[in-house]
Design a protein around this motif. Structure first.
Motif, PDB file in Angstrom:
ATOM      1  N   GLY A 218       0.812  -1.218   0.000  1.00 17.97           N
ATOM      2  CA  GLY A 218       0.000   0.000   0.000  1.00 17.97           C
ATOM      3  C   GLY A 218       0.839   1.259   0.000  1.00 17.97           C
ATOM      4  N   ILE A 219       1.877   1.291   0.836  1.00 20.53           N
ATOM      5  CA  ILE A 219       2.721   2.487   0.942  1.00 20.53           C
ATOM      6  C   ILE A 219       3.419   2.801  -0.380  1.00 20.53           C
ATOM      7  N   PHE A 220       3.964   1.783  -1.036  1.00 20.34           N
ATOM      8  CA  PHE A 220       4.681   1.989  -2.290  1.00 20.34           C
ATOM      9  C   PHE A 220       3.739   2.499  -3.376  1.00 20.34           C
ATOM     10  N   TYR A 221       2.537   1.942  -3.422  1.00 17.79           N
ATOM     11  CA  TYR A 221       1.571   2.356  -4.440  1.00 17.79           C
ATOM     12  C   TYR A 221       1.158   3.815  -4.240  1.00 17.79           C
ATOM     13  N   VAL A 222       0.909   4.198  -3.004  1.00 15.33           N
ATOM     14  CA  VAL A 222       0.524   5.581  -2.710  1.00 15.33           C
ATOM     15  C   VAL A 222       1.665   6.536  -3.044  1.00 15.33           C
ATOM     16  N   ALA A 223       2.898   6.132  -2.755  1.00 14.68           N
ATOM     17  CA  ALA A 223       4.059   6.981  -3.040  1.00 14.68           C
ATOM     18  C   ALA A 223       4.168   7.296  -4.533  1.00 14.68           C
ATOM     19  N   ILE A 224       3.983   6.294  -5.376  1.00 16.76           N
ATOM     20  CA  ILE A 224       4.030   6.504  -6.830  1.00 16.76           C
ATOM     21  C   ILE A 224       2.899   7.428  -7.269  1.00 16.76           C
ATOM     22  N   SER A 225       1.717   7.245  -6.683  1.00 14.36           N
ATOM     23  CA  SER A 225       0.569   8.086  -7.026  1.00 14.36           C
ATOM     24  C   SER A 225       0.839   9.544  -6.677  1.00 14.36           C
ATOM     25  N   ILE A 226       1.480   9.780  -5.530  1.00 14.80           N
ATOM     26  CA  ILE A 226       1.805  11.149  -5.117  1.00 14.80           C
ATOM     27  C   ILE A 226       2.797  11.788  -6.086  1.00 14.80           C
ATOM     28  N   ILE A 227       3.756  11.001  -6.563  1.00 10.43           N
ATOM     29  CA  ILE A 227       4.731  11.518  -7.538  1.00 10.43           C
ATOM     30  C   ILE A 227       4.019  11.976  -8.805  1.00 10.43           C
ATOM     31  N   VAL A 228       3.101  11.146  -9.303  1.00  3.78           N
ATOM     32  CA  VAL A 228       2.340  11.508 -10.512  1.00  3.78           C
ATOM     33  C   VAL A 228       1.525  12.766 -10.262  1.00  3.78           C
ATOM     34  N   LEU A 229       0.914  12.857  -9.086  1.00  2.00           N
ATOM     35  CA  LEU A 229       0.091  14.018  -8.737  1.00  2.00           C
ATOM     36  C   LEU A 229       0.932  15.294  -8.674  1.00  2.00           C
ATOM     37  N   ILE A 305      -8.108   3.216   5.002  1.00  2.00           N
ATOM     38  CA  ILE A 305      -6.917   2.821   4.247  1.00  2.00           C
ATOM     39  C   ILE A 305      -7.308   2.459   2.818  1.00  2.00           C
ATOM     40  N   ASP A 306      -8.392   1.697   2.703  1.00  4.24           N
ATOM     41  CA  ASP A 306      -8.808   1.215   1.399  1.00  4.24           C
ATOM     42  C   ASP A 306      -9.300   2.336   0.491  1.00  4.24           C
ATOM     43  N   THR A 307     -10.281   3.111   0.967  1.00  6.45           N
ATOM     44  CA  THR A 307     -10.929   4.088   0.089  1.00  6.45           C
ATOM     45  C   THR A 307     -10.242   5.443   0.079  1.00  6.45           C
ATOM     46  N   MET A 308     -10.069   6.042   1.268  1.00  5.85           N
ATOM     47  CA  MET A 308      -9.524   7.399   1.317  1.00  5.85           C
ATOM     48  C   MET A 308      -8.053   7.441   0.931  1.00  5.85           C
ATOM     49  N   LEU A 309      -7.368   6.326   1.072  1.00 12.79           N
ATOM     50  CA  LEU A 309      -5.945   6.303   0.734  1.00 12.79           C
ATOM     51  C   LEU A 309      -5.706   5.668  -0.638  1.00 12.79           C
ATOM     52  N   LEU A 310      -6.042   4.374  -0.777  1.00 14.03           N
ATOM     53  CA  LEU A 310      -5.662   3.658  -1.994  1.00 14.03           C
ATOM     54  C   LEU A 310      -6.579   3.960  -3.184  1.00 14.03           C
ATOM     55  N   CYS A 311      -7.900   3.932  -2.966  1.00 14.63           N
ATOM     56  CA  CYS A 311      -8.806   4.267  -4.077  1.00 14.63           C
ATOM     57  C   CYS A 311      -8.611   5.710  -4.530  1.00 14.63           C
ATOM     58  N   THR A 312      -8.455   6.595  -3.548  1.00 17.39           N
ATOM     59  CA  THR A 312      -8.239   8.003  -3.873  1.00 17.39           C
ATOM     60  C   THR A 312      -6.918   8.196  -4.599  1.00 17.39           C
ATOM     61  N   ALA A 313      -5.897   7.436  -4.207  1.00 20.03           N
ATOM     62  CA  ALA A 313      -4.598   7.521  -4.883  1.00 20.03           C
ATOM     63  C   ALA A 313      -4.736   7.187  -6.362  1.00 20.03           C
ATOM     64  N   THR A 314      -5.474   6.117  -6.666  1.00 26.69           N
ATOM     65  CA  THR A 314      -5.697   5.738  -8.067  1.00 26.69           C
ATOM     66  C   THR A 314      -6.469   6.825  -8.807  1.00 26.69           C
TER      67      THR A 314
END
Length: 486
Positions: A218-229, A305-314
């Motif tokens: 989860g952490i790695f996926y969110v980190a990549i999403s933040i970079i794109v953002l 964790i699921d929605t506000m973090l990972l779904c929102t990251a996508t």
């Protein structure tokens, strides 16, 4: 014809039946608990790392139970589900995911607290339970509980695993070497073999694997999403404007309601975070905690964790790139195209690897839940080893078949089976809700008194025969009364 039947059932089940049930239950729980999912968010975070009440190494901690439920929640739906909702319903689907997450977190508190209150004790001192046990108490019948168990098995052994397998193989469509007939066979075969290997290792292995993999994934996926953002930060204002304008475009919503951003946002949000579905309580019941409300609060974190973090990251990662989100790129394709606009050819490779990890942990978490349902249907004891081996073989075949199916069919099957669970679980939670609310009041009262809250069934007026795991330590007076009764 089969596709039409599945989609018709799916549409009728969600609009208006499940939409009303989920909204009514979530709002009711939110009001009655005075926004527990927001008020006690900080408290919930501190409880995550609390050690188990029993002997270390033999008891399941809050964190371990959280990781098992999060492993099931966090999956391919966080990537493909969000993409599908945006491409088919519009950017406004993201807003409705957020809404369902917030009110759904209250439902998550209720169902997990009830699972703790009505949990049972094994001979070795470990705990088990879940919705089937509190549904039986709520309805005063084993029939609704058994039906719920059938839906749970259909959801987690069939529906979700068909979809998970399909979603994973669909990410390979972005590569030039992909063959529409051969590649799904290969991907399905490899995934089935890996799943089978872990399944035959037993439930403890599942807990250990998910505890290690889920946080890093989860952490790695969110980190990549933040970079794109951050790279696309100039598009952020327009992105949020699109989300909110589309969310309240009522003409578009009510003009084609079953395919609107609101309905797709709610459906895909529910699929992803599973709040109120009745899945997480199976893991929650196994946790060894000193008070039922502790595990209820911990499970609200899993929804966030699921929605506000990972779904929102996508969602934000994709929408910030301003890549067109149309029906023809629904699914993994939209995410891969969006991330490719920043990372080039490396982007699709990253998404594929993320999907492999998401899919793998989801498959394991899903099948862990089935053990409880099978035990309930088998007279509240686990079936024989021979039966379980046969069951796991069938599950492995389902994983293989899912990779060969069409997108619309696998989504419809997953929605229908999950909807069947929800429509039984939430009314039961509403019937028994006063117990979870009383437990919360008891918890907060003891916290205000400066105590580490302990719990006994008698604290909130529950017959100890219904909550055998929470029998108070006998006092001299109680001992005398029991002796006289004998």
């Amino acid at each position: 014809m089969i596709s039409q039947i599945l989609n018709t059932i799916d549409d009728i089940l969600y609009v208006p039946i499940l939409m009303i049930v989920m909204a009514a239950a979530g709002i009711y729980f939110t009001v009655k608990t005075r926004f527990v999912q927001i008020r006690l968010f900080k408290e919930a975070c501190t409880l995550v790392l609390e050690p188990p009440k029993g002997e270390k190494g033999k008891s399941v901690s809050s964190f371990q139970a959280l990781m098992v439920s999060t492993a099931s929640r966090v999956g391919t739906g966080n990537i493909v589900g969000v993409s599908t909702a945006i491409c088919l319903g519009g950017a406004g689907a993201v807003f409705w995911m957020w809404v369902m997450c917030i009110i759904g977190a209250a439902s998550a508190y209720m169902e997990s607290t009830l699972a703790q209150i009505f949990k049972r004790v094994n001979k070795d001192g470990s705990y088990y339970g879940g919705p089937a046990y509190y549904i039986e108490e709520a309805m005063h019948s084993t029939v609704p509980a058994a039906i719920f168990c059938v839906f749970l098995i259909a959801t987690y052994a069939v529906g979700f695993n068909l979809l998970c397998s399909y979603n994973l193989q669909s990410t390979f469509e972005a590569y030039e070497w992909y063959h529409p007939r051969i590649t799904p066979l290969i991907i399905g075969g490899i995934l089935a073999l890996l799943t089978g290997y872990c399944l035959f290792g037993g439930g403890k292995r599942i807990i250990r694997l998910t505890e290690i993999i889920v946080p890093f994934m989860g952490i790695f996926y969110v980190a990549i999403s933040i970079i794109v953002l951050l790279i696309n930060f100039l598009n952020i204002p327009a992105m949020f404007a699109e989300i909110f304008v589309d969310a309240f475009n009522f003409k578009a919503i009510f003009g084609g309601i079953t395919g609107s951003c609101m309905v797709l946002g709610i459906k895909r949000g529910l699929f992803s975070n599973e709040a109120g579905v009745g899945s997480a309580p199976n893991a929650s019941a196994s946790a060894d905690v000193s008070h039922p409300s502790k595990q209820g609060l911990v499970q609200t974190i899993s929804v966030y964790i699921d929605t506000m973090l990972l779904c929102t990251a996508t969602a934000l990662m994709c929408l910030s790139t301003r890549v067109p989100h149309t029906a023809d790129v629904a699914g993994a394709a939209y995410v891969q195209i969006a991330i490719s606009s920043v990372f080039g050819k490396v982007g699709p490779i990253f998404i594929t690897n993320a999907m492999i990890l998401f899919a793998f942990t989801t498959l394991l978490g899903n099948l862990y839940y089935c053990d409880n349902a099978l035990a309930y249907l088998n007279g509240k004891k686990l079936p024989s080893q021979k039966f379980m081996k046969g069951f796991y073989v069938c599950c492995v075949l389902v994983v293989f078949v899912g990779a060969q199916m069409a997108m619309g069919d696998v989504w419809a099957i997953a929605d229908i089976t999950m909807g069947g669970m929800t429509i039984i679980n939430l009314p039961a939670c509403m019937i028994l809700g006063h117990y979870a609310i009383d437990a919360l009041k008891d918890y907060e009262k003891k916290k205000r008194a400066g105590k580490d809250p302990g719990f006994a069934a008698s604290d909130i007026g529950i017959d100890e025969r219904l909550a055998a795991a929470w029998v108070a330590a006998p006092t001299a007076k109680r001992k005398k009364r029991r002796k006289a009764a004998k």
